[in-house]
Write a protein that holds these residues in place. Structure first.
Motif, PDB file in Angstrom:
ATOM      1  N   UNK A   1       0.819  -1.206   0.000  1.00 52.20           N
ATOM      2  CA  UNK A   1       0.000   0.000   0.000  1.00 52.20           C
ATOM      3  C   UNK A   1       0.858   1.262   0.000  1.00 52.20           C
ATOM      4  N   UNK A   2       1.954   1.251   0.765  1.00 53.82           N
ATOM      5  CA  UNK A   2       2.801   2.441   0.868  1.00 53.82           C
ATOM      6  C   UNK A   2       3.478   2.769  -0.455  1.00 53.82           C
ATOM      7  N   UNK A   3       3.917   1.755  -1.209  1.00 57.58           N
ATOM      8  CA  UNK A   3       4.581   2.028  -2.486  1.00 57.58           C
ATOM      9  C   UNK A   3       3.578   2.549  -3.519  1.00 57.58           C
ATOM     10  N   UNK A   4       2.335   2.139  -3.394  1.00 59.27           N
ATOM     11  CA  UNK A   4       1.307   2.622  -4.324  1.00 59.27           C
ATOM     12  C   UNK A   4       0.795   4.006  -3.963  1.00 59.27           C
TER      13      UNK A   4
ATOM     14  N   UNK B   1       5.900   6.320   2.827  1.00 54.13           N
ATOM     15  CA  UNK B   1       5.477   6.674   4.179  1.00 54.13           C
ATOM     16  C   UNK B   1       4.059   6.222   4.458  1.00 54.13           C
ATOM     17  N   UNK B   2       3.808   6.029   5.750  1.00 50.35           N
ATOM     18  CA  UNK B   2       2.457   5.760   6.233  1.00 50.35           C
ATOM     19  C   UNK B   2       2.460   5.934   7.755  1.00 50.35           C
ATOM     20  N   UNK B   3       1.354   6.380   8.291  1.00 48.94           N
ATOM     21  CA  UNK B   3       1.133   6.450   9.736  1.00 48.94           C
ATOM     22  C   UNK B   3       2.267   7.142  10.487  1.00 48.94           C
ATOM     23  N   UNK B   4       2.779   8.244   9.929  1.00 45.98           N
ATOM     24  CA  UNK B   4       3.795   9.013  10.632  1.00 45.98           C
ATOM     25  C   UNK B   4       5.199   8.453  10.550  1.00 45.98           C
ATOM     26  N   UNK B   5       5.412   7.438   9.716  1.00 45.59           N
ATOM     27  CA  UNK B   5       6.734   6.819   9.568  1.00 45.59           C
ATOM     28  C   UNK B   5       7.106   6.734   8.091  1.00 45.59           C
ATOM     29  N   UNK B   6       8.410   6.636   7.820  1.00 47.14           N
ATOM     30  CA  UNK B   6       8.846   6.499   6.440  1.00 47.14           C
ATOM     31  C   UNK B   6      10.000   5.517   6.346  1.00 47.14           C
ATOM     32  N   UNK B   7      10.242   5.057   5.132  1.00 42.75           N
ATOM     33  CA  UNK B   7      11.343   4.145   4.835  1.00 42.75           C
ATOM     34  C   UNK B   7      12.015   4.614   3.557  1.00 42.75           C
TER      35      UNK B   7
END
Length: 207
Positions: free
Chosen positions: A98-101, A150-156
């Motif tokens: 979901x995050x990459x999309x 990113x999602x929910x206040x975090x990222x990679x």
């Protein structure tokens, strides 16, 4: 595996975006010292403005997110392999799908670090042998962008196969964005950026 970056300050990022709004060009006025960030750090970055009429590289919001997703076993997962995320999209499941999309973002940095697979040095503080770290920067660019999700206040930070410069040190590299590629990363053709062989980087030993 990227686990240390030379970040920019939130005030520097906000100022750059204000200049962009006034002149159409994001000029970053940097202080003398670059804050270093590690997994778990709060890092300034840019996310698309979901409320904008045309979300993308022309509608970005500066914010601060924590570096690293929390996995099912509570570990901090701070890098995302692009190939793994794309496979999860095809399979329709996985922590990155979901995050990459829907959560692609931009991480402005002055540089990033990688540890060598084989070169070692003596740590003057402990006297022990440790893997040599190298600092990578982009010539003629005091600040450049890494691809993130990113999602929910975090990222990679997204990683891919290394180019020649990074490959001499490590088997992976952050997905470094060249001039004009931020809109590609934030658009539907983001997977085309996997090949980083043409990205020009410098390398030097770091403490």
């Amino acid at each position: 595996m990227c686990h240390r970056i030379m970040a920019i300050r939130m005030s520097e990022l906000v100022d750059a975006m204000e200049r962009r709004g006034q002149t159409g060009r994001a000029t970053v006025e940097l202080g003398d010292e670059a804050p270093e960030a590690y997994p778990g750090s709060l890092v300034p970055l840019l996310v698309p403005d979901a409320a904008a009429a045309s979300p993308g590289a022309d509608a970005l919001i500066p914010t601060q997110l924590t570096w690293g997703f929390e996995s099912y076993d509570k570990k901090n997962v701070f890098n995302t392999r692009l190939d793994t995320a794309l496979r999860q999209v095809r399979e329709g499941r996985g922590m990155w799908a979901d995050a990459i999309l829907h959560g692609r973002c931009l991480v402005p940095v002055r540089g990033f670090y990688e540890s060598s697979r084989s070169h070692r040095r003596v740590d003057p503080a402990t006297g022990k042998s440790v893997l040599q770290q190298y600092r990578f920067q982009m010539p003629r660019h005091r600040v450049f962008l890494l691809a993130g999700i990113q999602r929910d206040g975090r990222f990679s930070i997204v990683t891919t196969d290394p180019n020649v410069t990074v490959g001499a040190v490590h088997t992976r590299m952050p997905l470094v964005l060249g001039p004009g590629e931020s809109s590609v990363w934030l658009g539907p053709g983001f997977a085309s950026l996997a090949d980083r062989s043409a990205i020009d980087l410098t390398r030097e030993p770091a403490d």
